[in-house]
Motif scaffolding. Structure first.
Motif, mmCIF file in Angstrom:
data_model
loop_
_atom_site.group_PDB
_atom_site.id
_atom_site.type_symbol
_atom_site.label_atom_id
_atom_site.label_comp_id
_atom_site.label_asym_id
_atom_site.label_seq_id
_atom_site.Cartn_x
_atom_site.Cartn_y
_atom_site.Cartn_z
ATOM 1 N N LEU A 114 -7.566 -10.814 3.656
ATOM 2 C CA LEU A 114 -8.931 -10.551 4.108
ATOM 3 C C LEU A 114 -9.096 -9.083 4.467
ATOM 4 N N VAL A 115 -10.337 -8.637 4.484
ATOM 5 C CA VAL A 115 -10.636 -7.225 4.663
ATOM 6 C C VAL A 115 -10.212 -6.712 6.037
ATOM 7 N N ASP A 116 -10.188 -7.571 7.052
ATOM 8 C CA ASP A 116 -9.833 -7.102 8.389
ATOM 9 C C ASP A 116 -8.322 -7.109 8.638
ATOM 10 N N GLN A 117 -7.529 -7.405 7.624
ATOM 11 C CA GLN A 117 -6.081 -7.420 7.797
ATOM 12 C C GLN A 117 -5.430 -6.061 7.591
ATOM 13 N N CYS A 118 -6.131 -5.123 6.988
ATOM 14 C CA CYS A 118 -5.554 -3.799 6.783
ATOM 15 C C CYS A 118 -6.663 -2.754 6.889
ATOM 16 N N ASP A 119 -6.241 -1.495 6.936
ATOM 17 C CA ASP A 119 -7.201 -0.397 7.012
ATOM 18 C C ASP A 119 -7.963 -0.272 5.706
ATOM 19 N N GLU A 120 -9.099 0.416 5.753
ATOM 20 C CA GLU A 120 -9.942 0.565 4.556
ATOM 21 C C GLU A 120 -9.239 1.278 3.406
ATOM 22 N N PRO A 121 -8.522 2.398 3.633
ATOM 23 C CA PRO A 121 -7.823 3.025 2.496
ATOM 24 C C PRO A 121 -6.745 2.116 1.892
ATOM 25 N N GLN A 122 -6.050 1.355 2.739
ATOM 26 C CA GLN A 122 -5.043 0.419 2.233
ATOM 27 C C GLN A 122 -5.699 -0.703 1.444
ATOM 28 N N TYR A 123 -6.842 -1.187 1.920
ATOM 29 C CA TYR A 123 -7.561 -2.251 1.220
ATOM 30 C C TYR A 123 -8.046 -1.767 -0.143
ATOM 31 N N ARG A 124 -8.551 -0.543 -0.206
ATOM 32 C CA ARG A 124 -9.008 0.007 -1.483
ATOM 33 C C ARG A 124 -7.854 0.218 -2.449
ATOM 34 N N ALA A 125 -6.708 0.703 -1.947
ATOM 35 C CA ALA A 125 -5.532 0.877 -2.812
ATOM 36 C C ALA A 125 -5.045 -0.470 -3.332
ATOM 37 N N LEU A 126 -5.060 -1.476 -2.477
ATOM 38 C CA LEU A 126 -4.663 -2.823 -2.890
ATOM 39 C C LEU A 126 -5.613 -3.369 -3.948
ATOM 40 N N ALA A 127 -6.912 -3.193 -3.739
ATOM 41 C CA ALA A 127 -7.909 -3.664 -4.707
ATOM 42 C C ALA A 127 -7.759 -2.931 -6.046
ATOM 43 N N ARG A 128 -7.492 -1.634 -6.002
ATOM 44 C CA ARG A 128 -7.315 -0.872 -7.239
ATOM 45 C C ARG A 128 -6.095 -1.350 -8.020
#
Length: 143
Positions: A114-128
């Motif tokens: 879920l989006v609140d499990q990590c920071d925004e840059p980490q979430y974007r890197a994971l999504a990429r």
């Protein structure tokens, strides 16, 4: 080759969902017209339900770390998940990503983050990286 270290903290959204799921058995028992043997059977099923619920809730409350490389290698630091390589089938949404990977023995795994499990840059890197593994052509894991 670069790697991304991602720290997953406990999700508040998942904990709220689990708390709402905890209310379900008492509501079923309170409003069920069952009597006698069936009521005892339903109470036993509620016990099994809470046993499973608690194991999932305890797992949700733990922090986890993972490392992802640009070529799709995934390494979990912890006892719950096995390491492997990202495969096609991952999903990226606004509030959650579905992480699909295959371990060294060939077993397919998946996990929602879920989006609140990590920071925004980490979430974007994971999504990429999930999009990259899902859209890469010619790999052994694509159909």
């Amino acid at each position: 080759m670069s790697a991304f270290n991602i720290r997953l903290k406990p999700s508040v959204y998942a904990q709220i969902g689990m708390a709402l799921l905890a209310l379900m058995p008492p509501l079923v028992l309170a409003f069920s017209p069952l009597q006698g043997y069936w009521l005892y059977l339903l109470a036993l099923l509620a016990f099994i339900y809470y046993w499973q619920w608690y194991s999932h809730f305890a797992r949700l409350r733990q922090q986890q770390m993972l490392t992802l490389t640009n070529d799709g290698l995934l390494h979990w630091f912890g006892p719950y998940n096995s390491s492997g390589r990202l495969t096609a089938g991952g999903l990226v949404a606004q509030y959650a990503v579905k992480l699909c990977w295959r371990d060294q023995s060939g077993k397919q795994h998946q996990r929602w983050i879920l989006v609140d499990q990590c920071d925004e840059p980490q979430y974007r890197a994971l999504a990429r990286l999930i999009n990259q593994s899902s859209w890469s052509a010619g790999g052994p894991d694509t159909l």
